[in-house]
Scaffold this motif. Structure first.
Motif, PDB file in Angstrom:
ATOM      1  N   UNK A 158       0.852  -1.204   0.000  1.00 49.61           N
ATOM      2  CA  UNK A 158       0.000   0.000   0.000  1.00 49.61           C
ATOM      3  C   UNK A 158       0.875   1.237   0.000  1.00 49.61           C
ATOM      4  N   UNK A 159       0.641   2.140  -0.959  1.00 49.81           N
ATOM      5  CA  UNK A 159       1.430   3.367  -1.036  1.00 49.81           C
ATOM      6  C   UNK A 159       0.682   4.377  -1.899  1.00 49.81           C
ATOM      7  N   UNK A 160       0.719   5.637  -1.502  1.00 53.55           N
ATOM      8  CA  UNK A 160       0.122   6.689  -2.322  1.00 53.55           C
ATOM      9  C   UNK A 160       0.912   6.847  -3.614  1.00 53.55           C
ATOM     10  N   UNK A 161       0.207   7.149  -4.677  1.00 54.20           N
ATOM     11  CA  UNK A 161       0.835   7.273  -5.995  1.00 54.20           C
ATOM     12  C   UNK A 161       1.070   8.734  -6.329  1.00 54.20           C
ATOM     13  N   UNK A 162       2.279   9.055  -6.719  1.00 56.93           N
ATOM     14  CA  UNK A 162       2.626  10.437  -7.062  1.00 56.93           C
ATOM     15  C   UNK A 162       2.002  10.819  -8.399  1.00 56.93           C
ATOM     16  N   UNK A 163       1.637  12.096  -8.512  1.00 60.86           N
ATOM     17  CA  UNK A 163       0.957  12.563  -9.718  1.00 60.86           C
ATOM     18  C   UNK A 163       1.804  12.401 -10.976  1.00 60.86           C
ATOM     19  N   UNK A 164       3.138  12.515 -10.842  1.00 64.27           N
ATOM     20  CA  UNK A 164       4.006  12.370 -12.012  1.00 64.27           C
ATOM     21  C   UNK A 164       3.943  10.958 -12.575  1.00 64.27           C
ATOM     22  N   UNK A 165       3.734   9.980 -11.697  1.00 70.06           N
ATOM     23  CA  UNK A 165       3.575   8.599 -12.146  1.00 70.06           C
ATOM     24  C   UNK A 165       2.143   8.344 -12.607  1.00 70.06           C
ATOM     25  N   UNK A 166       1.181   8.882 -11.863  1.00 71.83           N
ATOM     26  CA  UNK A 166      -0.230   8.652 -12.176  1.00 71.83           C
ATOM     27  C   UNK A 166      -0.599   9.190 -13.555  1.00 71.83           C
ATOM     28  N   UNK A 167       0.159  10.177 -14.033  1.00 72.69           N
ATOM     29  CA  UNK A 167      -0.134  10.756 -15.345  1.00 72.69           C
ATOM     30  C   UNK A 167       0.161   9.786 -16.480  1.00 72.69           C
ATOM     31  N   UNK A 168       0.899   8.709 -16.185  1.00 71.18           N
ATOM     32  CA  UNK A 168       1.317   7.820 -17.276  1.00 71.18           C
ATOM     33  C   UNK A 168       1.254   6.337 -16.959  1.00 71.18           C
ATOM     34  N   UNK A 169       0.782   5.984 -15.770  1.00 74.60           N
ATOM     35  CA  UNK A 169       0.660   4.563 -15.436  1.00 74.60           C
ATOM     36  C   UNK A 169      -0.432   4.376 -14.400  1.00 74.60           C
ATOM     37  N   UNK A 170      -0.955   3.170 -14.326  1.00 77.06           N
ATOM     38  CA  UNK A 170      -2.034   2.862 -13.389  1.00 77.06           C
ATOM     39  C   UNK A 170      -1.508   2.365 -12.051  1.00 77.06           C
ATOM     40  N   UNK A 171      -0.307   1.845 -12.049  1.00 78.19           N
ATOM     41  CA  UNK A 171       0.277   1.288 -10.843  1.00 78.19           C
ATOM     42  C   UNK A 171       1.793   1.382 -10.912  1.00 78.19           C
ATOM     43  N   UNK A 172       2.434   1.466  -9.756  1.00 77.92           N
ATOM     44  CA  UNK A 172       3.897   1.495  -9.720  1.00 77.92           C
ATOM     45  C   UNK A 172       4.510   0.228 -10.330  1.00 77.92           C
ATOM     46  N   UNK A 173       3.732  -0.832 -10.434  1.00 77.65           N
ATOM     47  CA  UNK A 173       4.247  -2.071 -11.028  1.00 77.65           C
ATOM     48  C   UNK A 173       4.679  -1.857 -12.476  1.00 77.65           C
ATOM     49  N   UNK A 174       4.178  -0.792 -13.120  1.00 75.45           N
ATOM     50  CA  UNK A 174       4.549  -0.492 -14.499  1.00 75.45           C
ATOM     51  C   UNK A 174       5.838   0.314 -14.583  1.00 75.45           C
ATOM     52  N   UNK A 175       6.357   0.760 -13.453  1.00 76.83           N
ATOM     53  CA  UNK A 175       7.573   1.579 -13.428  1.00 76.83           C
ATOM     54  C   UNK A 175       8.795   0.725 -13.736  1.00 76.83           C
ATOM     55  N   UNK A 176       9.736   1.298 -14.459  1.00 78.15           N
ATOM     56  CA  UNK A 176      10.910   0.546 -14.884  1.00 78.15           C
ATOM     57  C   UNK A 176      11.649  -0.136 -13.749  1.00 78.15           C
ATOM     58  N   UNK A 177      11.862   0.573 -12.639  1.00 82.38           N
ATOM     59  CA  UNK A 177      12.639  -0.003 -11.537  1.00 82.38           C
ATOM     60  C   UNK A 177      11.924  -1.189 -10.907  1.00 82.38           C
ATOM     61  N   UNK A 178      10.588  -1.124 -10.789  1.00 80.88           N
ATOM     62  CA  UNK A 178       9.874  -2.232 -10.156  1.00 80.88           C
ATOM     63  C   UNK A 178       9.768  -3.441 -11.088  1.00 80.88           C
ATOM     64  N   UNK A 179       9.689  -3.197 -12.386  1.00 79.70           N
ATOM     65  CA  UNK A 179       9.701  -4.318 -13.327  1.00 79.70           C
ATOM     66  C   UNK A 179      11.049  -5.036 -13.265  1.00 79.70           C
TER      67      UNK A 179
END
Length: 539
Positions: free
Chosen positions: A54-75
């Motif tokens: 559980x974590x709040x999503x930053x607007x800079x990420x929310x503008x281009x992905x639905x979840x942090x799981x789509x972020x390069x570092x987490x993949x």
């Protein structure tokens, strides 16, 4: 502070750790790990393959992905560790996110990992442990988190900031590794407007009044309309390390003066500040919408060439708008200004500067069935390879090594017009806000790519911050009393802040306002904060 990537022993340790995590976590592995749940039961054969987070999503990420799981570092982290993370993101609205957090914390089933500001938990993090919501991490870190353990050993002052008064560890913290990553917010002004009007960047309250008046009256945007908004400042801005208010030597909450805790909004100096802001508001120098801040409306005003000055972030403000405006208006020039003082030569005591930690971190909930493996997974971020991954993203995709220094690729550092640098980074990492890792100064100096941003870092670093309270927490016994007192007081002081400035409440009633806060129990709250400060100093 960037740790030396050449330390062979640490690299070896991290490499072995990564292999260990992958071996214990990857589906199909015969290896198992014996763990212990919060109730002391042994979990034999447990393999960590999935985590709920559980974590709040930053607007800079929310503008281009639905979840942090789509972020390069987490993949990439999933490939390295074999652990799939199911992120749970609350609504972006702060009030809704807080409500969801509160509802979540009273439920029987919690996410495995909860990342938030634990200082804000009612009663502090120690209460969260005693409420049986998160687990105490001392032994886990000692035995299974060699990277974080070494970091805290090397930086005892950091450890003091992430340990409760009772000596308990409770989270994997976000750390700002050096002074260059701890200053990132402050006053900014349109230098192109100043140049057009023959003015210089203001440094005192009187100089600010002169500049803002000129912005209002002399049509610096040149469109022939009286549509300029001289200053955009909100209650949230004032609450964040007291810009403008700090000129009077106080802040919008508790502060310390020679070891004695005081409350800014009841001091005589606070009335002087309110009187000034009321005057500015009546003269049309402050945005008429300041009582109802709106980030999209703020963006529209800034990119619409209406705002003359505001409180902004370095990356998400100076850098953001420079990029958004580089094709639209090549003359646009937003620069940092000093935190103002009353008179030339006065000491700048108040300005934004984070401690090594801001209280945000990832805690392991009591619902987690694999705490040992989760500790190992979280600890990866504090090792050498994790440091690279969390600060930059995936090598070859976000950065490359140049003469031994991780360096962002040109396409990351130079996003197309209309895309902010913060959004560009957010595709790859969380370094422009926070996460459980150590933010690198090397990252910061690449993020602050513009000369204006580097200048802002220097300019905003001048205040001493000597009166700022550390991240203290009340005891369990103090917690409910303090929360009860301050909930009512904060609501009242926020309401009166707006009324005094907008003229809905005469400033002649300031003494009545102070007396009411006194009847609401501020002296008891001050005693609690004083005791908490003294306990913190003894940690």
């Amino acid at each position: 502070m960037k740790r030396n990537v050449k330390k062979f022993g640490v690299i070896l340790l991290t490499s072995l750790l990564a292999l260990s995590i992958a071996a214990c976590s990857t589906s199909g592995s015969d290896q198992t790990q014996e763990g212990t749940t919060a109730d002391g039961k042994t979990t034999e054969g447990a393999k960590l393959t999935n985590l709920s987070y559980w974590v709040s999503m930053h607007s800079a990420a929310a503008a281009q992905m639905k979840t942090y799981a789509e972020m390069g570092m987490y993949k990439e982290l999933e490939k390295i560790t074999g652990v799939k993370v199911d992120f749970e993101h609350p609504p972006s609205d702060a009030a809704q996110a807080k409500e969801q957090f509160n509802l979540m914390m009273v439920s029987e089933k919690l996410p495995d990992v909860i990342e938030t500001s634990w200082i804000g938990y009612p009663g502090g993090p120690e209460k969260a442990i005693q409420d049986n919501k998160i687990i105490k991490l001392n032994d886990y870190i000692d035995q299974y988190a060699p990277n974080l353990k070494k970091l805290l050993t090397d930086h005892p002052d950091w450890k003091k900031q992430v340990t409760t008064d009772d000596g308990n560890m409770y989270m994997f913290p976000f750390f700002r590794g050096g002074d260059k990553v701890r200053v990132f917010y402050g006053p900014a002004v349109r230098k192109d407007w100043l140049d057009k009007l023959g003015l210089t960047v203001p440094t005192t309250i009187d100089e600010w009044h002169e500049v803002l008046t000129a912005f209002k009256d002399k049509d610096p945007n040149g469109n022939g309309k009286a549509d300029e908004i001289p200053l955009y400042i909100t209650l949230d801005d004032v609450a964040l390390d007291a810009p403008f208010l700090g000129a009077w030597g106080i802040n919008y909450g508790f502060y310390q003066d020679g070891g004695k805790v005081k409350f800014g909004p009841t001091q005589p100096e606070y009335k002087e500040f309110l009187t000034t802001m009321n005057k500015w508001y009546q003269e049309g120098l402050i945005d008429k919408d300041f009582a109802a801040p709106n980030s999209k409306l703020f963006d529209a005003k800034m990119t619409g060439n209406q705002l003359g000055a505001a409180l902004v972030y370095n990356g998400g403000g100076i850098g953001k708008y420079a990029n958004l405006m580089k094709d639209k208006d090549p003359n646009f020039n937003l620069v940092a200004a000093e935190y103002p003082v009353l008179k030339k030569g006065d000491k700048q005591m108040w300005g934004q500067k984070d401690f090594a930690t801001n209280g945000i971190g990832a805690a392991i909930s009591t619902s987690n069935k694999n705490p040992i493996e989760t500790v190992k997974w979280l600890d990866y971020a504090y090792g050498e390879q994790g440091d690279l991954l969390f600060n930059y993203g995936k090598e070859g995709e976000a950065y490359s090594m140049v003469n031994g220094v991780p360096t962002f690729l040109p396409e990351v550092l130079n996003p197309p017009s209309g895309v902010s640098l913060q959004q560009s980074f957010a595709k790859h990492n969380r370094s422009t806000w926070s996460a459980p890792f150590v933010l690198s100064e090397n990252f910061q100096m690449q993020y602050l790519a513009l000369d204006n941003q580097k200048d802002a870092l220097s300019i905003w670093s001048h205040p001493t911050g000597e009166r700022k309270m550390p991240l203290v927490t009340p005891t369990n016994d103090e917690s409910s009393q303090f929360a009860s007192i301050m909930t009512d007081i904060n609501t009242y002081k926020d309401e009166m802040f707006l009324k005094f400035i907008m003229g809905a409440e005469p400033l002649d009633n300031f003494d009545k306002y102070v007396k009411k806060i006194e009847t609401m129990g501020i002296e008891d709250a001050l005693k609690i904060q004083q005791a908490a400060l003294e306990r913190f100093n003894k940690r």
